[in-house]
Motif scaffolding. Structure first.
Motif, PDB file in Angstrom:
ATOM      1  N   UNK A 163      42.085  49.124  48.338  1.00 52.07           N
ATOM      2  CA  UNK A 163      42.554  49.383  46.970  1.00 52.07           C
ATOM      3  C   UNK A 163      42.166  48.230  46.056  1.00 52.07           C
ATOM      4  N   UNK A 164      42.481  47.009  46.493  1.00 57.99           N
ATOM      5  CA  UNK A 164      42.168  45.825  45.684  1.00 57.99           C
ATOM      6  C   UNK A 164      40.661  45.690  45.485  1.00 57.99           C
ATOM      7  N   UNK A 165      39.891  45.938  46.536  1.00 57.36           N
ATOM      8  CA  UNK A 165      38.444  45.824  46.431  1.00 57.36           C
ATOM      9  C   UNK A 165      37.843  46.857  45.500  1.00 57.36           C
ATOM     10  N   UNK A 166      38.343  48.090  45.557  1.00 58.09           N
ATOM     11  CA  UNK A 166      37.841  49.152  44.683  1.00 58.09           C
ATOM     12  C   UNK A 166      37.983  48.763  43.221  1.00 58.09           C
TER      13      UNK A 166
ATOM     14  N   UNK B  59      28.497  43.914  48.576  1.00 55.07           N
ATOM     15  CA  UNK B  59      29.686  44.426  49.264  1.00 55.07           C
ATOM     16  C   UNK B  59      29.357  44.845  50.689  1.00 55.07           C
ATOM     17  N   UNK B  60      28.205  45.499  50.869  1.00 58.75           N
ATOM     18  CA  UNK B  60      27.809  45.913  52.214  1.00 58.75           C
ATOM     19  C   UNK B  60      27.594  44.738  53.142  1.00 58.75           C
ATOM     20  N   UNK B  61      26.951  43.685  52.627  1.00 60.09           N
ATOM     21  CA  UNK B  61      26.705  42.487  53.446  1.00 60.09           C
ATOM     22  C   UNK B  61      28.029  41.825  53.838  1.00 60.09           C
ATOM     23  N   UNK B  62      28.936  41.706  52.895  1.00 61.04           N
ATOM     24  CA  UNK B  62      30.223  41.060  53.177  1.00 61.04           C
ATOM     25  C   UNK B  62      31.068  41.897  54.134  1.00 61.04           C
TER      26      UNK B  62
ATOM     27  N   UNK C 234      40.420  41.583  58.049  1.00 61.32           N
ATOM     28  CA  UNK C 234      40.674  43.024  57.967  1.00 61.32           C
ATOM     29  C   UNK C 234      40.758  43.457  56.500  1.00 61.32           C
ATOM     30  N   UNK C 235      41.442  42.660  55.675  1.00 65.96           N
ATOM     31  CA  UNK C 235      41.538  42.969  54.252  1.00 65.96           C
ATOM     32  C   UNK C 235      40.162  42.947  53.594  1.00 65.96           C
ATOM     33  N   UNK C 236      39.336  41.958  53.955  1.00 66.69           N
ATOM     34  CA  UNK C 236      37.988  41.864  53.395  1.00 66.69           C
ATOM     35  C   UNK C 236      37.130  43.056  53.813  1.00 66.69           C
ATOM     36  N   UNK C 237      37.291  43.486  55.063  1.00 64.74           N
ATOM     37  CA  UNK C 237      36.545  44.663  55.521  1.00 64.74           C
ATOM     38  C   UNK C 237      36.892  45.879  54.674  1.00 64.74           C
ATOM     39  N   UNK C 238      38.181  46.105  54.460  1.00 66.09           N
ATOM     40  CA  UNK C 238      38.591  47.229  53.630  1.00 66.09           C
ATOM     41  C   UNK C 238      38.070  47.115  52.212  1.00 66.09           C
ATOM     42  N   UNK C 239      38.160  45.903  51.648  1.00 67.14           N
ATOM     43  CA  UNK C 239      37.748  45.701  50.254  1.00 67.14           C
ATOM     44  C   UNK C 239      36.264  45.955  50.055  1.00 67.14           C
ATOM     45  N   UNK C 240      35.435  45.410  50.920  1.00 68.47           N
ATOM     46  CA  UNK C 240      33.991  45.470  50.694  1.00 68.47           C
ATOM     47  C   UNK C 240      33.336  46.739  51.250  1.00 68.47           C
ATOM     48  N   UNK C 241      33.888  47.287  52.337  1.00 65.91           N
ATOM     49  CA  UNK C 241      33.293  48.502  52.893  1.00 65.91           C
ATOM     50  C   UNK C 241      33.416  49.661  51.911  1.00 65.91           C
TER      51      UNK C 241
ATOM     52  N   UNK D 219      33.992  49.378  48.659  1.00 65.70           N
ATOM     53  CA  UNK D 219      33.317  49.036  47.408  1.00 65.70           C
ATOM     54  C   UNK D 219      31.830  49.357  47.480  1.00 65.70           C
ATOM     55  N   UNK D 220      31.229  49.128  48.642  1.00 69.24           N
ATOM     56  CA  UNK D 220      29.821  49.469  48.807  1.00 69.24           C
ATOM     57  C   UNK D 220      29.596  50.951  48.561  1.00 69.24           C
TER      58      UNK D 220
END
Length: 417
Positions: A260-263, A282-285, A307-314, A316-317
Motif C-alpha cells: 500500500x505504502x509503495x503504491x 522498483x523491479x530491481x529493488x 518483507x515490507x520492501x518486497x511488497x512496496x517495490x514488487x 510498484x513495478x
C-alpha cells in the motif's frame, strides 16, 4: 496538477480492487489451515496448483476483457464481474473436496481477470499521460489494502479453519458491487449495444504495435510471477523458516502494508520522474529484497523491513507497467492492450504458485523459492528494454507507415520533418 482526474471513479475502482485483493490474498493466507484439513487431502503441491487456477482464470478473463467491455459496456462488466468472483469465492469456502475447490477458484479468476483492465480503463479516461501512474497506482493500491484486510481477517480467525475467511471475502465483494453500481460513471451512448468494431479491439495487435505489446506482456509475466508468487507462498515460506503461524501471518500483513505504502509513494515520485525509470528501479529493488530474505536474516527487524520492501517495490513495478501500457495505446484500444498484457501476465501468476509448491515438495526449501521469485523480478526489468519513446510514438500515431518514418507513397510526414 490533478484536475483531469475524476476522483469519484478512481476511488470506486479502488474499492473494486480492494475486493480483488481480499480474494487473491485470502487463499494464500489460509494454505496452512487447508493443509491441516484431513478431509480435503491437499498437499503442498496441490495447494500450489489450486492457487494457480485462479490466475489461469484471470488469464482467460483478461484476454476477453477488451471485447466484452466494448460489447456490454464497462460499468455493467465491472459490476457483473465483482458479483461473479464474489459468488465463486463463497463456493470456494463451501467446497466439499479438492475438485470443487479447484473449479470454484478458476471461476473466481475469470471474474477477477475481466474486472481489472476494465476498471483501470474507466479510471484512466480523460487523464493526462503524466498523471496516469498516479491514477493507476491509487486504483491498484486497493489490491494490497484488500490483502491487508485479508491478513487481518485470517489472523483473527485462526481457530476457525480455512473456510470462514473465504466466506467473509465473498460478503465484502457483494457489498462493493452495489457501491460500484452507484458510483461508477455511466457508459457513453452506444456502449453495450452490440458487437464491437473489429478495429476497436484488434487495433492493439497491429504489427507496428506488437513490439510494445510483447515487451509489456513479458514484463507483466515476470512481475506477476514475482508478486503473486510471494503473496501466495509467504505465509508458508515463513513457516518453513521456523516462524510460528501467528508470526507468519503478521509478515503477510507487513507485505501488504508495504505494498500500500509503495503504491502511493512511488506514484508521487513518478509525477517528477519518468514512469519507466520508476518501474525498472522498483523491479530491481524488489528482486534484491527477495534475495536478501532468502538468506534468512537473523535480525527480526531486518526481516520485517525486507518483507515490507518486497511488497512496496514488487507491486510498484507492476503498477507503473500498467500505466506505461495505458500511455502507449490509444483510448479505443486501451482495454484490449491492458487485457492482453495482464491476461498473458497472469500466466506468470499461474506458474508461480505451482513453481513454489513444486520446489518445496522437492525439498529444496524456502530460499530456493524466494530466489526464483527474485530472478523473475529482475527479468521483468530486462523485458522493458523494448519500451522506447519511438515505439510509443508509433503506437499512438495509429499509422503503420510511421514504423518507417514515412507517410503514404513514401512522403515524409510533416511532424517528422
Amino acid at each position: 496538477m490533478t484536475r483531469s482526474i475524476s476522483w469519484g471513479a478512481v476511488l470506486a475502482c479502488c474499492a473494486v480492487m480492494v475486493c480483488e485483493g481480499i480474494d487473491l490474498v485470502v487463499y494464500g493466507n489460509v494454505i496452512p489451515s487447508l493443509l491441516e484439513d484431513g478431509s480435503m487431502s491437499v498437499d503442498k503441491a496441490a495447494a500450489g496448483n489450486v492457487g494457480s487456477l485462479v490466475f489461469a482464470g484471470m488469464f482467460a478473463g483478461g484476454i476477453a476483457a477488451g471485447r466484452i467491455g466494448l460489447a456490454l459496456g464497462s460499468k455493467r462488466v465491472v459490476v457483473s464481474g465483482v458479483v461473479c468472483f464474489s459468488a465463486a469465492t463463497l463456493l470456494s469456502g463451501l467446497s466439499p473436496n479438492l475438485a470443487a475447490l479447484a473449479s470454484a477458484r478458476f471461476v473466481t479468476g475469470v471474474g477477477l481477470g475481466v474486472v481489472l483492465p476494465i476498471a483501470i480503463s474507466i479510471a484512466r479516461r480523460g487523464v493526462e499521460d503524466r498523471e496516469a501512474p498516479l491514477v493507476v497506482s491509487v486504483v491498484m493500491s486497493g489490491v494490497p489494502i484488500g490483502g491487508t484486510i485479508a491478513a487481518l481477517a485470517v489472523s483473527g480467525s485462526v481457530g476457525l479453519g480455512w473456510r470462514a475467511p473465504l466466506a467473509i471475502a465473498s460478503v465484502a465483494g457483494f457489498a462493493v458491487s452495489g457501491l460500484a453500481l452507484a458510483l461508477l460513471p455511466a457508459d457513453g451512448r452506444g456502449a453495450g449495444k452490440g458487437a464491437p468494431s473489429p478495429d476497436s479491439w484488434r487495433g492493439a495487435f497491429k504489427a507496428f504495435r506488437l513490439p510494445l505489446l510483447v515487451a509489456c506482456s513479458l514484463a507483466t509475466f515476470f512481475d506477476l510471477f514475482a508478486y503473486y508468487g510471494v503473496t501466495t507462498w509467504l505465509t508458508q515460506l515463513m513457516r518453513e523458516f521456523g516462524i510460528p503461524l501467528e508470526g507468519s501471518l503478521q509478515l503477510s500483513l507487513v507485505l501488504n502494508a508495504g505494498a500500500v505504502a509503495g503504491s502511493l509513494g512511488t506514484s508521487l515520485v513518478s509525477l517528477r520522474i519518468d514512469a519507466k525509470k520508476v518501474a525498472v528501479a522498483s523491479g530491481i529493488l524488489a528482486g534484491a529484497s527477495l534475495f536478501a530474505i532468502s538468506i534468512k536474516p537473523e535480525n527480526p527487524v531486518a526481516l520485517v523491513a525486507l518483507v515490507a520492501a518486497t511488497g512496496a517495490f514488487a507491486i510498484s513495478a507492476q503498477n507503473h507497467l500498467n500505466a506505461l501500457v495505458s500511455n502507449a495505446f490509444p483510448a479505443e484500444t486501451r482495454s484490449s492492450a491492458l487485457g492482453f498484457t495482464l491476461g498473458f501476465g497472469r500466466l506468470g501468476a499461474v506458474f508461480a504458485p505451482m513453481c513454489g509448491g513444486a520446489i518445496l515438495q522437492a525439498g529444496l526449501g524456502a530460499p530456493a523459492v524466494l530466489s526464483c521469485f527474485g530472478l523473475a523480478s529482475l527479468a521483468g526489468c530486462l523485458a522493458l528494454a523494448a519500451y522506447t519513446g519511438r515505439a510509443v510514438e508509433r503506437s499512438l500515431s495509429g499509422d503503420a507507415a510511421r514504423c518507417e518514418g514515412r507517410g503514404p507513397r513514401g512522403v515524409r510526414r510533416k511532424e517528422d520533418r
